[in-house]
Design a protein around this motif. Structure first.
Motif, PDB file in Angstrom:
ATOM      1  N   LYS A  97       0.829  -1.208   0.000  1.00 31.26           N
ATOM      2  CA  LYS A  97       0.000   0.000   0.000  1.00 31.26           C
ATOM      3  C   LYS A  97       0.862   1.256   0.000  1.00 31.26           C
ATOM      4  O   LYS A  97       0.527   2.239  -0.672  1.00 31.26           O
ATOM      5  CB  LYS A  97      -0.929   0.004   1.218  1.00 31.26           C
ATOM      6  N   ALA A  98       1.968   1.223   0.721  1.00 33.03           N
ATOM      7  CA  ALA A  98       2.865   2.387   0.745  1.00 33.03           C
ATOM      8  C   ALA A  98       3.490   2.614  -0.620  1.00 33.03           C
ATOM      9  O   ALA A  98       3.620   3.763  -1.072  1.00 33.03           O
ATOM     10  CB  ALA A  98       3.956   2.195   1.804  1.00 33.03           C
ATOM     11  N   LYS A  99       3.880   1.542  -1.305  1.00 32.03           N
ATOM     12  CA  LYS A  99       4.440   1.684  -2.661  1.00 32.03           C
ATOM     13  C   LYS A  99       3.392   2.246  -3.611  1.00 32.03           C
ATOM     14  O   LYS A  99       3.678   3.151  -4.408  1.00 32.03           O
ATOM     15  CB  LYS A  99       4.936   0.330  -3.176  1.00 32.03           C
ATOM     16  N   GLU A 100       2.169   1.706  -3.540  1.00 29.03           N
ATOM     17  CA  GLU A 100       1.098   2.208  -4.406  1.00 29.03           C
ATOM     18  C   GLU A 100       0.823   3.686  -4.123  1.00 29.03           C
ATOM     19  O   GLU A 100       0.661   4.480  -5.060  1.00 29.03           O
ATOM     20  CB  GLU A 100      -0.182   1.386  -4.191  1.00 29.03           C
ATOM     21  N   TYR A 101       0.776   4.057  -2.863  1.00 27.02           N
ATOM     22  CA  TYR A 101       0.526   5.456  -2.500  1.00 27.02           C
ATOM     23  C   TYR A 101       1.685   6.334  -2.944  1.00 27.02           C
ATOM     24  O   TYR A 101       1.462   7.450  -3.442  1.00 27.02           O
ATOM     25  CB  TYR A 101       0.304   5.591  -0.988  1.00 27.02           C
ATOM     26  N   GLY A 102       2.914   5.834  -2.819  1.00 25.98           N
ATOM     27  CA  GLY A 102       4.082   6.596  -3.288  1.00 25.98           C
ATOM     28  C   GLY A 102       4.023   6.812  -4.795  1.00 25.98           C
ATOM     29  O   GLY A 102       4.324   7.912  -5.294  1.00 25.98           O
ATOM     30  N   GLN A 103       3.631   5.781  -5.544  1.00 24.97           N
ATOM     31  CA  GLN A 103       3.509   5.924  -6.995  1.00 24.97           C
ATOM     32  C   GLN A 103       2.391   6.904  -7.341  1.00 24.97           C
ATOM     33  O   GLN A 103       2.523   7.716  -8.256  1.00 24.97           O
ATOM     34  CB  GLN A 103       3.250   4.563  -7.644  1.00 24.97           C
ATOM     35  N   TYR A 104       1.300   6.843  -6.565  1.00 26.01           N
ATOM     36  CA  TYR A 104       0.187   7.767  -6.797  1.00 26.01           C
ATOM     37  C   TYR A 104       0.629   9.209  -6.566  1.00 26.01           C
ATOM     38  O   TYR A 104       0.349  10.102  -7.375  1.00 26.01           O
ATOM     39  CB  TYR A 104      -0.982   7.394  -5.874  1.00 26.01           C
TER      40      TYR A 104
END
Length: 150
Positions: free
Chosen positions: A129-136
């Motif tokens: 989730k942190a990676k996805e949020y960082g990419q977002y």
């Protein structure tokens, strides 16, 4: 009066309600033991009161010494008990860890493995989730910077 066999009613009742020999022996034994214990209890109480009367002046006279000594003795005993208890707990924990590491499967190992798997799964999910949020956030930041430049 036919089943009374010719005896008056009160005499038959007295005969039927009279205790047997065994019951009388039980009662006498219990009364003897109870009386002896009651006598010992009274003697103990009397001895305690006499000792208290005799020792009270000494306790009052030595109380400035006895009270701190009693406190110190209590603290020392408590310290020894706590340190011994913590030592036993530490040895038990180290023994459990040794058995767990060597694969002997001690009591509670299943719960520990289950908890470890739950923590690992939660950590993996939070990392994703942190990676996805960082990419977002990175995508939004690029959109904002590209929108400002154009």
């Amino acid at each position: 009066m036919s089943n009374n066999q010719g005896k008056p009613m009160t005499e038959q009742q007295r005969y039927e309600s009279a205790p047997s020999f065994r019951q009388a022996v039980k009662f006498m034994t219990a009364a003897t033991i109870g009386g002896g214990l009651l006598l010992l209890s009274g003697l103990t109480l009397t001895g305690t009161v006499v000792a208290l009367i005799l020792v009270t002046p000494l306790v009052v006279l030595f109380s400035p010494i006895l009270v701190p000594a009693a406190i110190v003795a209590f603290l020392v005993a408590t310290g020894f008990l706590f340190s011994g208890g913590f030592g036993v707990a530490a040895i038990t924990a180290l023994s459990w860890i040794y058995n767990y590491v060597t694969g002997k499967h001690p009591l509670g190992a299943d719960q520990l493995d289950q908890a470890r798997m739950m923590v690992a799964n939660t950590t993996r999910d939070m990392t994703e989730k942190a990676k996805e949020y960082g990419q977002y956030v990175q995508h939004k930041a690029q959109g904002v910077t590209q929108g400002q430049v154009s």
